[in-house]
Motif scaffolding. Structure first.
Motif, PDB file in Angstrom:
ATOM      1  N   UNK A 190       2.390 -18.872 -38.102  1.00  0.00           N
ATOM      2  CA  UNK A 190       2.755 -17.928 -39.167  1.00  0.00           C
ATOM      3  C   UNK A 190       4.263 -17.838 -39.305  1.00  0.00           C
ATOM      4  N   UNK A 191       4.720 -17.735 -40.527  1.00  0.00           N
ATOM      5  CA  UNK A 191       6.148 -17.590 -40.795  1.00  0.00           C
ATOM      6  C   UNK A 191       6.551 -16.133 -40.666  1.00  0.00           C
ATOM      7  N   UNK A 192       7.810 -15.927 -40.355  1.00  0.00           N
ATOM      8  CA  UNK A 192       8.342 -14.569 -40.297  1.00  0.00           C
ATOM      9  C   UNK A 192       8.372 -13.978 -41.696  1.00  0.00           C
ATOM     10  N   UNK A 193       8.104 -12.681 -41.812  1.00  0.00           N
ATOM     11  CA  UNK A 193       8.041 -12.027 -43.118  1.00  0.00           C
ATOM     12  C   UNK A 193       9.387 -12.098 -43.835  1.00  0.00           C
ATOM     13  N   UNK A 194       9.301 -12.181 -45.163  1.00  0.00           N
ATOM     14  CA  UNK A 194      10.518 -12.215 -45.977  1.00  0.00           C
ATOM     15  C   UNK A 194      11.334 -10.942 -45.741  1.00  0.00           C
ATOM     16  N   UNK A 195      12.625 -11.128 -45.539  1.00  0.00           N
ATOM     17  CA  UNK A 195      13.501  -9.984 -45.333  1.00  0.00           C
ATOM     18  C   UNK A 195      13.596  -9.528 -43.898  1.00  0.00           C
ATOM     19  N   UNK A 196      12.774 -10.110 -43.005  1.00  0.00           N
ATOM     20  CA  UNK A 196      12.818  -9.712 -41.598  1.00  0.00           C
ATOM     21  C   UNK A 196      14.117 -10.207 -40.965  1.00  0.00           C
ATOM     22  N   UNK A 197      14.624  -9.434 -39.995  1.00  0.00           N
ATOM     23  CA  UNK A 197      15.858  -9.806 -39.314  1.00  0.00           C
ATOM     24  C   UNK A 197      15.630 -11.052 -38.473  1.00  0.00           C
ATOM     25  N   UNK A 198      16.403 -12.117 -38.681  1.00  0.00           N
ATOM     26  CA  UNK A 198      16.199 -13.339 -37.900  1.00  0.00           C
ATOM     27  C   UNK A 198      16.493 -13.111 -36.423  1.00  0.00           C
ATOM     28  N   UNK A 199      15.744 -13.806 -35.560  1.00  0.00           N
ATOM     29  CA  UNK A 199      15.979 -13.687 -34.126  1.00  0.00           C
ATOM     30  C   UNK A 199      17.364 -14.194 -33.778  1.00  0.00           C
TER      31      UNK A 199
END
Length: 245
Positions: free
Chosen positions: A198-207
């Motif tokens: 699964x991809x990280x949600x749009x707008x989520x803070x990148x690790x």
């Protein structure tokens, strides 16, 4: 008298032709010398560029992965706030920092540290070790196919495959939020498959901020060995990277 005059003229003509021939030889030598100088200068520039590219790739794929893991562990330690796992997490951070430093030294061509791990262990061991360096909340599965064929793997392919797995795993952790599956199939052609569910949600803070060069580095490594890298989205929202060397 006429014969003597003819001999003088003939000798003069021969000398002239000889001088012309010498001049032509000199011109050819000069042109070839200049061409060789240009070729040497171009070769030197190309060698310098290739060495800079090699160092950049090694630092990006090697130390970059270690630093990503350090950030993840540091954030976990901060969240634990002195819990029972804090000492173990702190120890992992220290180990990863030392490993990142070693990666930098190796990329710059320095001698390995005495007593350090073997410079070229089996690929399977190195891939497993990548997973061990990540926090336990990273849901990672590592599998190997046709493992008995690993012994025939060449050093260049082994190194390129390790770096590709390393960078692909980093990308999966940075940009994904679901389980990560790594599979390495040995054989006449080595196949590496990294699947992020699964991809990280749009707008989520990148690790961790990315450079955007990871995929290009992986493709270059594969191409140098006559292979290729494909990257495609999956119906469930994940992505799959496949490298064939």
């Amino acid at each position: 008298m006429e014969n003597s005059t003819f001999s003088v003229l003939s000798l003069a003509r021969e000398l002239f032709l000889f001088e012309v021939l010498l001049a032509l030889i000199a011109v050819v030598v000069l042109v070839r010398a200049k061409s060789k100088c240009r070729a040497l200068r171009e070769s030197a520039r190309n060698a310098t560029f290739q060495e800079r590219l090699r160092i950049a790739s090694e630092l990006h794929d090697g130390a970059g992965h270690r630093m990503l893991a350090i950030v993840l562990h540091a954030r976990q330690l901060r969240a634990q706030d002195g819990g029972t796992h804090a000492p173990r997490t702190a120890h992992l951070i220290e180990e990863l920092a030392v490993e990142a430093q070693r990666e930098v030294r190796e990329a710059l061509g320095c001698l390995p540290v005495p007593g350090s791990a073997p410079a070229d262990p089996p690929l399977s061991e190195r891939v497993v070790a990548l997973g061990e360096g990540l926090p336990p909340d990273v849901d990672l599965t590592v599998r190997f196919g046709n493992a008995e064929a690993e012994s025939g793997l060449g050093a260049a392919v082994r190194h390129a495959a390790y770096r590709i797995v390393q960078e692909a795993l980093s990308n999966a952790v940075k940009h994904g939020s679901g389980p990560v599956d790594v599979r390495v199939d040995f054989g006449e052609r080595l196949r590496v498959t990294v699947t992020n569910a699964a991809r990280r949600e749009e707008g989520a803070t990148p690790v961790f901020p990315g450079s955007g060069q990871g995929l290009a580095h992986m493709r270059r490594r594969a191409a140098e060995l006559g292979g290729h890298v494909t990257y495609r989205p999956l119906p469930d929202g994940g992505v799959r990277l496949t490298a064939v060397l």
